[in-house]
Design a protein around this motif. Structure first.
Motif, PDB file in Angstrom:
ATOM      1  N   ALA A 128      -4.841  23.476   9.517  1.00 48.99           N
ATOM      2  CA  ALA A 128      -5.137  23.589   8.302  1.00 48.99           C
ATOM      3  C   ALA A 128      -6.166  22.462   7.762  1.00 48.99           C
ATOM      4  CB  ALA A 128      -4.240  24.002   7.335  1.00 48.99           C
ATOM      5  N   GLY A 129      -6.075  21.410   8.410  1.00 49.87           N
ATOM      6  CA  GLY A 129      -7.013  20.183   8.040  1.00 49.87           C
ATOM      7  C   GLY A 129      -6.311  19.014   7.357  1.00 49.87           C
ATOM      8  N   SER A 130      -4.999  19.314   7.075  1.00 53.30           N
ATOM      9  CA  SER A 130      -4.330  17.810   6.378  1.00 53.30           C
ATOM     10  C   SER A 130      -3.964  16.932   7.668  1.00 53.30           C
ATOM     11  CB  SER A 130      -2.825  18.610   5.819  1.00 53.30           C
ATOM     12  OG  SER A 130      -1.990  19.081   6.874  1.00 53.30           O
ATOM     13  N   ILE A 131      -3.726  15.749   7.071  1.00 55.54           N
ATOM     14  CA  ILE A 131      -3.314  14.664   8.091  1.00 55.54           C
ATOM     15  C   ILE A 131      -1.872  14.200   8.033  1.00 55.54           C
ATOM     16  CG2 ILE A 131      -3.845  12.197   8.434  1.00 55.54           C
ATOM     17  CD1 ILE A 131      -6.209  13.745   9.272  1.00 55.54           C
ATOM     18  N   GLU A 132      -1.170  14.212   9.175  1.00 59.15           N
ATOM     19  CA  GLU A 132       0.270  13.594   9.217  1.00 59.15           C
ATOM     20  C   GLU A 132       0.155  12.437  10.237  1.00 59.15           C
ATOM     21  OE1 GLU A 132       2.216  17.176  10.718  1.00 59.15           O
ATOM     22  OE2 GLU A 132       2.110  18.214   8.683  1.00 59.15           O
ATOM     23  N   ALA A 133       0.870  11.144   9.800  1.00 63.73           N
ATOM     24  CA  ALA A 133       0.866  10.286  10.634  1.00 63.73           C
ATOM     25  C   ALA A 133       2.357   9.618  10.779  1.00 63.73           C
ATOM     26  CB  ALA A 133      -0.015   9.301  10.122  1.00 63.73           C
ATOM     27  N   VAL A 134       2.631   9.148  11.672  1.00 72.69           N
ATOM     28  CA  VAL A 134       3.988   8.708  12.165  1.00 72.69           C
ATOM     29  C   VAL A 134       3.952   7.470  12.957  1.00 72.69           C
ATOM     30  CG1 VAL A 134       6.341   9.015  13.600  1.00 72.69           C
ATOM     31  CG2 VAL A 134       4.863  11.044  12.345  1.00 72.69           C
ATOM     32  N   LEU A 135       4.635   6.324  12.360  1.00 73.60           N
ATOM     33  CA  LEU A 135       4.556   5.053  13.059  1.00 73.60           C
ATOM     34  C   LEU A 135       5.925   4.582  13.585  1.00 73.60           C
ATOM     35  CD1 LEU A 135       3.127   2.278  13.239  1.00 73.60           C
ATOM     36  CD2 LEU A 135       4.161   1.660  11.035  1.00 73.60           C
ATOM     37  N   GLN A 136       6.006   4.133  14.811  1.00 71.77           N
ATOM     38  CA  GLN A 136       7.288   3.643  15.376  1.00 71.77           C
ATOM     39  C   GLN A 136       7.064   2.230  16.141  1.00 71.77           C
ATOM     40  OE1 GLN A 136       8.659   6.059  18.651  1.00 71.77           O
ATOM     41  NE2 GLN A 136       6.748   6.834  19.108  1.00 71.77           N
ATOM     42  N   GLY A 137       7.958   1.428  15.915  1.00 70.42           N
ATOM     43  CA  GLY A 137       7.799   0.277  16.822  1.00 70.42           C
ATOM     44  C   GLY A 137       7.966   0.785  18.295  1.00 70.42           C
ATOM     45  N   ARG A 138       7.221  -0.407  18.920  1.00 69.70           N
ATOM     46  CA  ARG A 138       7.286  -0.251  20.497  1.00 69.70           C
ATOM     47  C   ARG A 138       7.250  -1.699  21.139  1.00 69.70           C
ATOM     48  NH1 ARG A 138       7.555   3.865  22.904  1.00 69.70           N
ATOM     49  NH2 ARG A 138       6.053   3.752  24.429  1.00 69.70           N
ATOM     50  N   PRO A 139       7.648  -1.764  22.230  1.00 68.88           N
ATOM     51  CA  PRO A 139       7.765  -2.835  23.280  1.00 68.88           C
ATOM     52  C   PRO A 139       6.377  -3.683  23.204  1.00 68.88           C
ATOM     53  CG  PRO A 139       7.967  -0.944  24.797  1.00 68.88           C
ATOM     54  CD  PRO A 139       7.876  -0.473  23.523  1.00 68.88           C
ATOM     55  N   ARG A 140       5.428  -2.776  23.434  1.00 67.99           N
ATOM     56  CA  ARG A 140       4.009  -3.414  23.432  1.00 67.99           C
ATOM     57  C   ARG A 140       2.997  -2.638  22.723  1.00 67.99           C
ATOM     58  NH1 ARG A 140       6.202  -1.846  28.314  1.00 67.99           N
ATOM     59  NH2 ARG A 140       5.564   0.240  29.090  1.00 67.99           N
ATOM     60  N   GLY A 141       1.611  -3.426  22.568  1.00 66.42           N
ATOM     61  CA  GLY A 141       0.632  -2.605  22.061  1.00 66.42           C
ATOM     62  C   GLY A 141      -0.746  -3.103  22.337  1.00 66.42           C
ATOM     63  N   TYR A 142      -1.542  -2.652  22.065  1.00 65.93           N
ATOM     64  CA  TYR A 142      -2.932  -3.086  22.209  1.00 65.93           C
ATOM     65  C   TYR A 142      -3.428  -4.343  21.422  1.00 65.93           C
ATOM     66  CZ  TYR A 142      -3.509   1.103  25.065  1.00 65.93           C
ATOM     67  OH  TYR A 142      -3.496   2.035  25.878  1.00 65.93           O
ATOM     68  N   ARG A 143      -4.134  -5.186  21.898  1.00 66.29           N
ATOM     69  CA  ARG A 143      -4.648  -6.355  21.165  1.00 66.29           C
ATOM     70  C   ARG A 143      -5.394  -6.068  20.084  1.00 66.29           C
ATOM     71  NH1 ARG A 143      -4.465 -11.472  24.337  1.00 66.29           N
ATOM     72  NH2 ARG A 143      -2.957 -10.958  26.096  1.00 66.29           N
ATOM     73  N   PRO A 144      -5.463  -6.916  19.148  1.00 62.33           N
ATOM     74  CA  PRO A 144      -6.414  -6.392  18.011  1.00 62.33           C
ATOM     75  C   PRO A 144      -7.861  -6.524  18.194  1.00 62.33           C
ATOM     76  CG  PRO A 144      -4.902  -8.126  17.433  1.00 62.33           C
ATOM     77  CD  PRO A 144      -4.772  -7.998  18.928  1.00 62.33           C
ATOM     78  N   LEU A 145      -8.488  -5.910  17.106  1.00 59.22           N
ATOM     79  CA  LEU A 145      -9.938  -5.958  17.223  1.00 59.22           C
ATOM     80  C   LEU A 145     -10.510  -7.333  17.043  1.00 59.22           C
ATOM     81  CD1 LEU A 145     -11.019  -5.122  13.525  1.00 59.22           C
ATOM     82  CD2 LEU A 145      -8.694  -5.974  13.803  1.00 59.22           C
TER      83      LEU A 145
END
Length: 425
Positions: free
Chosen positions: A255-272
């Motif tokens: 339908a076009g709406s935005i849903e977003a979920v955040l969770q902690g992780r053991p690793r992630g990508y380096r910043p911009l």
């Protein structure tokens, strides 16, 4: 699944003369045995993909962390003396270091190299597999890689989605040309455009799948605008600390709406590019000499996989970084010259400096417990480029915070010698 045909291919995807098939098979078997790789499409892509074509050289660090200038050794995959070590590294699943300080990549010299910091590398392969399996690429799905670097995840996505469906947008012109040249050798029909990943890539939008190979403090508005109905976007939400990354999955409903979920992780990508992480490295000698005054605590060090707590601490107790090389849990506020060192008995902690680091963690933990020990957080992303709010739920005990405005490239307050993102812990 159908893979592209080309006269340049011989068996597995890549130029003729391939002898790396057994190494790839062993790598894939290891990912399956570890429970990382479960998607059959992705498995077939990994078995076929010539990583040696995408990663023709590799830097190996030969000096200890914290030593400047950094000492490197460049392995040239075409050189007989380097070939076996290089092949083992390429198929180890570890991150492969490729570029120092945005250097041109056309004619690098093998052997010892002094100085510089890494500005591009391949991603730790289990993290790439986990990210792609979260996005669930499928044939004829339009895919955008934001910051593809040498193009490993872009190539895997291209093998699954098909010829012409996978695009990358890369800030560094030299890396973009390097990745495109190698992808062309594999005849995957993947395209790498040079530009700012924060702007997405309008010409091929909208996208069914978007994957960010860079961490961002908040979701750029352009990314959301370019996400197709039913589409999924996966990115790392970065903070000043490299210790407790968060993974954000954004979905646009049919339908076009935005849903977003955040969770902690053991690793992630380096910043911009330009974003500076905090580091505990420069304070290690002082911490060893002055661990601090002991006091009792009822907060025994939480396990590393208490991700819901640690991601909350990254935002609610900002400016902290953990030294994972320390013998017992050590959390540092580098800009305040403060730290906490937990004793091995789990009942005592030593604190030093004007900022009571452990007391802040105790407070966040108490709030986290009252909130029901959440492991997932909902992120509200407005249609316009307004505030992006994070919440663990409803009610007076819910944990809440707001993501920083703008793209954000914070700089250290104190020491001009603080190592940047490329030398984070």
């Amino acid at each position: 699944m159908t893979f592209p045909a080309s006269s340049a291919l011989s068996g597995p995807c890549g130029p003729a003369g391939d002898r790396t098939g057994p190494a790839r098979k062993e790598m894939v078997d290891r990912l399956e045995d570890d429970g990382v790789l479960t998607d059959p499409r992705l498995r077939e892509a990994l078995v076929r993909l010539r990583l040696d074509v995408l990663l023709p050289h590799a830097y190996v660090r030969t000096s200890e962390p914290g030593i400047e200038p950094i000492q490197w050794h460049l392995l040239d995959g075409s050189h007989p003396e380097d070939r076996q070590e290089w092949l083992d590294l390429v198929h180890s699943g570890e991150s492969v270091l490729l570029q120092r300080d945005g250097e041109p990549l056309e004619a690098l010299g093998r052997g010892p190299v002094t100085g510089g910091h890494m500005t591009s590398m391949s991603t730790y392969l289990p993290a790439t597999v986990e990210a792609l399996q979260t996005l669930r690429p499928a044939p004829r799905k339009n895919y955008l890689e934001l910051g593809p670097g040498p193009g490993v995840s872009l190539a895997l996505a291209a093998l699954v989605t098909g010829h012409g469906y996978a695009t990358g947008i890369e800030r560094d012109a030299s890396m973009a040309a390097f990745a495109q040249q190698n992808l062309d050798r594999l005849a995957l029909g993947a395209t790498v455009a040079q530009g700012d990943a924060l702007d997405g890539h309008v010409p091929a939008a909208p996208y069914d799948l978007m994957h960010s190979g860079i961490g961002v403090p908040r979701v750029p508005c352009a990314w959301v605008e370019q996400l197709a109905p039913g589409g999924r976007l996966l990115t790392t939400l970065t903070t000043r600390t490299p210790s407790w990354p968060g993974q954000l999955l954004v979905t646009r409903t049919p339908a076009g709406s935005i849903e977003a979920v955040l969770q902690g992780r053991p690793r992630g990508y380096r910043p911009l590019h330009g974003y500076r992480w905090l580091t505990a490295v420069t304070l290690r000698p002082r911490i060893a000499a002055e661990p601090g005054r002991p006091r009792a605590t009822r907060l025994a060090p939480l396990p590393d996989d208490a991700y819901g707590f640690w991601i909350a601490a990254a935002y609610l107790a900002p400016g902290l970084v953990r030294d994972f090389q320390a013998k017992t849990m050590t959390v540092v506020a580098p800009e305040d010259e403060s730290w906490a060192v937990a004793d091995s008995d789990g009942a005592t902690v030593r604190t030093h400096g004007p900022r009571d680091v452990w007391a802040e963690l105790e407070e966040v933990h108490a709030r986290w417990v009252r909130a029901g020990r959440p492991s997932l957080y909902r992120v509200e992303i407005p249609a316009a480029d307004g505030p992006q709010h994070v919440t663990s739920g409803t009610g007076p005990d819910a944990l809440t915070w707001t993501l920083p405005a703008g793209s954000g490239t914070p700089q250290p307050r104190r020491s001009p010698s603080t190592p940047d993102v490329k030398e984070a812990l």
